[in-house]
Every structure is written in C-alpha cells, then in structure tokens.
Design a protein around this motif. Structure first.
Motif, PDB file in Angstrom:
ATOM      1  N   MET A  43       0.854  -1.176   0.000  1.00  0.00           N
ATOM      2  CA  MET A  43       0.000   0.000   0.000  1.00  0.00           C
ATOM      3  C   MET A  43       0.893   1.230   0.000  1.00  0.00           C
ATOM      4  O   MET A  43       1.668   1.457   0.934  1.00  0.00           O
ATOM      5  N   GLY A  44       0.813   1.989  -1.081  1.00  0.00           N
ATOM      6  CA  GLY A  44       1.702   3.123  -1.248  1.00  0.00           C
ATOM      7  C   GLY A  44       0.962   4.437  -1.212  1.00  0.00           C
ATOM      8  O   GLY A  44      -0.249   4.512  -1.466  1.00  0.00           O
ATOM      9  N   THR A 177     -10.060   4.530   1.448  1.00  0.00           N
ATOM     10  CA  THR A 177     -10.656   4.663   2.766  1.00  0.00           C
ATOM     11  C   THR A 177      -9.924   3.716   3.700  1.00  0.00           C
ATOM     12  O   THR A 177      -9.274   2.772   3.245  1.00  0.00           O
ATOM     13  N   SER A 178     -10.035   3.977   4.993  1.00  0.00           N
ATOM     14  CA  SER A 178      -9.381   3.081   5.948  1.00  0.00           C
ATOM     15  C   SER A 178     -10.374   2.124   6.595  1.00  0.00           C
ATOM     16  O   SER A 178     -10.074   1.491   7.592  1.00  0.00           O
ATOM     17  N   LEU A 179     -11.565   2.034   6.026  1.00  0.00           N
ATOM     18  CA  LEU A 179     -12.540   1.057   6.475  1.00  0.00           C
ATOM     19  C   LEU A 179     -12.696  -0.021   5.413  1.00  0.00           C
ATOM     20  O   LEU A 179     -12.375   0.183   4.247  1.00  0.00           O
ATOM     21  N   GLY A 180     -13.210  -1.171   5.831  1.00  0.00           N
ATOM     22  CA  GLY A 180     -13.500  -2.209   4.861  1.00  0.00           C
ATOM     23  C   GLY A 180     -12.473  -3.321   4.823  1.00  0.00           C
ATOM     24  O   GLY A 180     -11.606  -3.444   5.679  1.00  0.00           O
ATOM     25  N   TRP A 181     -12.572  -4.125   3.771  1.00  0.00           N
ATOM     26  CA  TRP A 181     -11.809  -5.369   3.701  1.00  0.00           C
ATOM     27  C   TRP A 181     -10.316  -5.144   3.503  1.00  0.00           C
ATOM     28  O   TRP A 181      -9.499  -5.897   4.051  1.00  0.00           O
ATOM     29  N   PHE A 186      -4.636  -5.930   5.117  1.00  0.00           N
ATOM     30  CA  PHE A 186      -3.303  -5.355   5.309  1.00  0.00           C
ATOM     31  C   PHE A 186      -2.797  -5.646   6.723  1.00  0.00           C
ATOM     32  O   PHE A 186      -1.649  -6.053   6.918  1.00  0.00           O
ATOM     33  N   LYS A 187      -3.654  -5.455   7.706  1.00  0.00           N
ATOM     34  CA  LYS A 187      -3.259  -5.676   9.099  1.00  0.00           C
ATOM     35  C   LYS A 187      -2.973  -7.148   9.365  1.00  0.00           C
ATOM     36  O   LYS A 187      -2.005  -7.490  10.053  1.00  0.00           O
ATOM     37  N   LEU A 197       0.608 -14.152   2.672  1.00  0.00           N
ATOM     38  CA  LEU A 197       0.667 -12.769   2.196  1.00  0.00           C
ATOM     39  C   LEU A 197       1.444 -11.909   3.179  1.00  0.00           C
ATOM     40  O   LEU A 197       1.281 -12.036   4.398  1.00  0.00           O
ATOM     41  N   ARG A 198       2.307 -11.041   2.660  1.00  0.00           N
ATOM     42  CA  ARG A 198       3.013 -10.064   3.492  1.00  0.00           C
ATOM     43  C   ARG A 198       2.629  -8.671   3.019  1.00  0.00           C
ATOM     44  O   ARG A 198       2.513  -8.423   1.813  1.00  0.00           O
ATOM     45  N   SER A 199       2.417  -7.765   3.959  1.00  0.00           N
ATOM     46  CA  SER A 199       2.011  -6.410   3.585  1.00  0.00           C
ATOM     47  C   SER A 199       3.086  -5.395   3.952  1.00  0.00           C
ATOM     48  O   SER A 199       3.810  -5.555   4.940  1.00  0.00           O
ATOM     49  N   PHE A 200       3.164  -4.361   3.135  1.00  0.00           N
ATOM     50  CA  PHE A 200       4.156  -3.304   3.311  1.00  0.00           C
ATOM     51  C   PHE A 200       3.509  -1.952   3.027  1.00  0.00           C
ATOM     52  O   PHE A 200       2.597  -1.850   2.206  1.00  0.00           O
ATOM     53  N   SER A 201       4.025  -0.923   3.686  1.00  0.00           N
ATOM     54  CA  SER A 201       3.647   0.460   3.384  1.00  0.00           C
ATOM     55  C   SER A 201       4.842   1.161   2.752  1.00  0.00           C
ATOM     56  O   SER A 201       5.965   1.045   3.247  1.00  0.00           O
ATOM     57  N   VAL A 202       4.592   1.855   1.662  1.00  0.00           N
ATOM     58  CA  VAL A 202       5.634   2.635   0.998  1.00  0.00           C
ATOM     59  C   VAL A 202       5.109   4.061   0.835  1.00  0.00           C
ATOM     60  O   VAL A 202       4.099   4.271   0.169  1.00  0.00           O
ATOM     61  N   PRO A 203       5.756   5.047   1.437  1.00  0.00           N
ATOM     62  CA  PRO A 203       5.242   6.419   1.377  1.00  0.00           C
ATOM     63  C   PRO A 203       5.483   7.076   0.025  1.00  0.00           C
ATOM     64  O   PRO A 203       6.324   6.629  -0.770  1.00  0.00           O
ATOM     65  N   THR A 204       4.748   8.127  -0.225  1.00  0.00           N
ATOM     66  CA  THR A 204       4.885   8.875  -1.475  1.00  0.00           C
ATOM     67  C   THR A 204       6.319   9.313  -1.716  1.00  0.00           C
ATOM     68  O   THR A 204       6.844   9.237  -2.832  1.00  0.00           O
TER      69      THR A 204
END
Length: 245
Positions: A43-44, A177-181, A186-187, A197-204
């Motif tokens: 999620m970027g 949005t930060s609600l929903g599936w 991601f969490k 599955l592995r999740s990552f955050s990548v900033p702008t």
C-alpha cells in the motif's frame, strides 16, 4: 544480496524510465520487490511509483523464470486500471529485445497482451466481473490499484496462486478509505497468516524522481499542511487511518 536481487539489479541497469533516465531503486521498495515467497500487498502513498515496481517485478520474474513460467496476469478493477502496468511491461520487454508478439488495443478499455521470446504471456484482466478471475492458474499476478477491487476479486486472485508453490503476487494500491476489507487484510498480513501474504507500506516520498527532497520535499510538506495528520498518513504515508480524518 540474494541471487534474485542481483539479477533484478542487473536487469534494471538495462532499463530506463519514461524520461529516458536509468531506473533507480529506493530502499523502501527493496524488500517487497525482492520477495520470492508467496505474495505481497504494497500500500503506497499517492505517486509512490507503485506501477513502476509492479511492472518491474513482472519483467524481472519472467526473465529469471525463463523456460518455466508461462502466464502472467495484470489485473485491474477494469482494463484501464491495468493499462499503466501493461504499458511499462511491454515497453521494458521491447527495450530488452524480448517481445515476440503483441496485441495492443488503441482503446484503454480493451484487453491487451504481449508474448515474450521465451514463450511467456502477459495479459490484462478486468476484475469488474470477478468471475473473469477463474479457470487458469497463472505463474504470477500483478494487481493494480487493489483499493478499487471488490473483496471477492482479491480473494479470487489469491486463490489462483495458492495451488502453485512457486507462483507469486504483487498487489499494490493507495487507500481510498481506511474502512472495509483492504485495511483488514493489510493488518492481517503484517504478521504470520494462512494467506501466505506479506504487507508493506511505501510512502509517497519513496519516489525520489518526483520528490527529490524525500520526506522534506516541498510538495510533500504542502500536502501535509493541507491535511489532518491521519489523512496525510493514509493518502501519502500508505498507512490506514480513521476514515473520519
């Protein structure tokens, strides 16, 4: 450095971006890009170069897996959403002299495909009707703008991969949005889970081409001044935040 990482870096040395400049890899993208096990959800922030890295994953995987993998899907909420990644894949395969044949519609809302000289097929798939994500079991999936997908479409894409031990998925998007599936998945994927599955955050600001000043780039600071801290985190930090922010 793993053999796959070394190969990716070597391939990148032969490629250029839209402006004809050599591709650069920034630290925030390293771990999800070089992952060779299961699937990743990245999620970027807006403009964080998600499409570039999704397409790069596909091209590099095809070259490394030459002679073994045959089918790669580029899935969007519709064909138009998949077109950016497809155009990058096709353009880089052309740069490398690896295109054998292609079917590219002038209209962005039609399916496109390209076949490599190694016999591999990249094709766009629309998730507008989740039943389109069925039957075949691709060797890899590039998931584009997954925040615009339905939960059923995401589950179907993951199910296409689970029966293939060497299959991979590179799913990316920016929070609508930060609600929903999607925030929930991601969490879950932040730790051990049954999805593989592995999740990552990548900033702008990981995109140093557009934002050479990084976190302190003037454009980033202007966006931060306009938004609440939570909404800035969601739209530019790539992290879920309260929906009322």
């Amino acid at each position: 450095m793993t053999p796959f990482e070394a190969k990716v870096r070597a391939i990148m040395g032969e490629l250029t971006n839209d402006e004809g400049k050599p591709l650069e890899l920034y630290p925030e993208w390293g771990v999800p890009l070089f992952s060779r096990v299961g699937s990743v959800l990245v999620m970027g922030g807006e403009g964080s170069a998600k499409s570039v890295h999704g397409a790069l994953k596909g091209v590099c995987a095809a070259i490394v897996d030459a002679g073994r993998s045959k089918l790669y899907w580029i899935i969007g909420a519709d064909f138009k959403d998949a077109r950016r990644e497809f155009n990058l894949v096709y353009g880089w395969l052309e740069q490398l002299g690896l295109v054998a044949s292609k079917s590219i519609s002038a209209s962005e809302d039609q399916q496109c495909s390209v076949t490599t000289r190694m016999g591999q097929l990249f094709m766009t798939v629309s998730a507008y009707d989740p039943s389109n994500i069925a039957r075949e079991e691709p060797d890899g999936i590039i998931g584009c703008e997954v925040a615009r997908w339905s939960q059923e479409a995401f589950h179907r894409a993951m199910n296409r991969l689970i029966r293939r031990t060497e299959a991979w998925g590179f799913f990316s998007g920016s929070y609508e949005t930060s609600l929903g599936w999607l925030p929930d998945i991601f969490k879950i994927a932040q730790g051990p889970n049954e999805l593989g599955l592995r999740s990552f955050s990548v900033p702008t600001w990981a995109n140093r081409v557009k934002f050479p000043g990084g976190r302190q780039d003037p454009a980033i600071l202007r966006a931060e001044a306009l938004l609440s801290p939570a909404k800035f985190q969601e739209r530019f930090g790539g992290l879920p935040a309260p929906s009322h922010a």
